[in-house]
Design an enzyme around this catalytic site. Structure first.
Site, PDB file in Angstrom:
ATOM      1  CB  VAL A  73      -0.945   0.045   1.224  1.00 29.83           C
ATOM      2  CG1 VAL A  73      -1.955  -1.073   1.158  1.00 29.83           C
ATOM      3  CG2 VAL A  73      -0.158  -0.024   2.518  1.00 29.83           C
ATOM      4  CB  CYS A  74       0.011   4.761  -0.978  1.00 30.56           C
ATOM      5  SG  CYS A  74       0.280   4.980  -2.696  1.00 30.56           S
ATOM      6  N   GLY A  75       2.052   4.585   1.559  1.00 32.95           N
ATOM      7  CA  GLY A  75       2.111   5.029   2.946  1.00 32.95           C
ATOM      8  C   GLY A  75       1.996   3.861   3.888  1.00 32.95           C
ATOM      9  CG  ASP A  76       4.924   0.801   3.594  1.00 34.83           C
ATOM     10  OD1 ASP A  76       5.767   0.918   4.486  1.00 34.83           O
ATOM     11  OD2 ASP A  76       5.176   0.982   2.387  1.00 34.83           O
TER      12      ASP A  76
END
Lengths: 156, 173
Positions: free
Chosen positions: A43-46
């Site tokens: 995911v984006c911004g893990d």
């Protein structure tokens, strides 16, 4: 999960293929130890990317963050390069998960660390901890709240 | 919980007395936010009058090198009362967010380009974007997009049908 007030177990783990870090290297500094299951979540911004963006906020409280998972030093290197991470990732790789076991946050069936956070003070004592439900990125607000409380305690 | 609550520094679309306030912390270069953008627009149409939408910036600068500048561009546009038109055009062109692109969008929106350029370099606008980011972190934002409904973080599904159902249910309470 180790209780608050416990002395944080020391470790000596690779952070890069040719560098090892010990907890005792950081004596006199606050440490945020962030156990996480694995590199390369999709995911984006893990979680690690998020902490990479909040380093400035951690620094305000004189805290150094260390990520830690059972991935190898080579895997960490590739992951850190890809996400442009500016903090160390420790390889809890051999014997696998030994440190996660010491901190009592190892997931036996999955063979990886749980998503667990520890804030360790200047004397190496665990002052705050949080175990996040599986699959949920705990964010940074809990860590920052704990650091703020440490500041308040020191002042009073 | 959302900290701080909605205030006059926010970019708000919808009536002050709306029953539902939906806040998004988003990043202009994040593909998930791009998809959420279309969903929110549809929901705004369907809930006109009862929904107020607020967008706060949460640019992940290391992953998305143009996100911060794009956020500043929307704030620069806001000074010329064109926050939402700029917000829309940026989300519709997520792949093209260089400085020149942003300036071209400002031109298309008929903004005063000289003022826009000066505002793009204004430290106060950069601080505004940073303050948004910090408020997100303190509110428990853990990635993008993160939504808050009437001040409480919403971790559920934000596909159009599901989100609309949740919002409508809250509106009926």
């Amino acid at each position: 999960m180790l209780a608050i007030g416990t002395k944080a177990p020391d470790f000596e783990l690779n952070s890069t293929p040719d560098q090892q870090l010990k907890l005792s290297d950081f004596r006199g500094k606050r440490i945020i130890l962030s156990f996480y299951p694995a590199d390369w979540s999709p995911v984006c911004g893990d979680q690690m990317s998020l902490y990479n963006e909040t380093l400035k906020l951690f620094q305000k409280y004189k805290a150094q963050i260390l990520g830690i998972s059972v991935d190898s030093k080579w895997c960490h290197m590739a992951f850190a390069e890809s996400r442009k991470l500016h903090f160390p990732l420790l390889a809890d790789f051999e014997p696998k998960g030994a440190m996660a076991k010491n901190y009592e946050v190892y997931h036996e069936q999955e063979g990886q660390a749980q998503r667990a956070l520890f804030v360790i003070d200047e004397e190496g004592i665990i002052q705050w901890s949080y175990l996040s439900p599986d699959g949920i990125n705990p964010g940074a607000d809990g860590i920052l709240g704990a650091l703020e409380e440490l500041d308040n305690k020191n002042q009073s | 919980m959302l900290k701080p609550s909605i205030n006059n520094r926010d970019n708000i679309s919808g009536p002050d007395n709306a029953i539902i306030t939906l806040v998004e912390y988003g990043d202009y270069e994040c593909p998930h936010c791009g998809r959420a953008h279309g969903i929110i627009k549809n929901i705004q149409v369907q809930m006109e009058g009862i929904l107020r939408f607020v967008f706060r910036n949460f640019p992940l600068q290391e992953s998305h090198p143009n996100a911060f500048m794009a956020a500043v561009a929307t704030e620069a546009a806001a000074r010329q009362k064109a926050f939402w038109p700029m917000h829309n055009v940026i989300f519709e062109n997520q792949e093209r967010l260089s400085h020149d692109d942003l300036e071209a969008y400002a031109g298309k929106l008929k903004l005063n380009l000289k003022t826009f350029d000066i505002d793009m370099k204004d430290e106060a606008l950069k601080e505004k974007v940073e303050a948004d980011f910090e408020s997100g972190v303190m509110s428990g934002v853990n990635g993008t997009p993160t939504f808050f409904i009437n001040g409480t973080r919403y971790d559920g599904n934000w596909e159009e049908i599901e989100l609309l159902k949740v919002l409508n249910k809250m509106a009926q309470k």
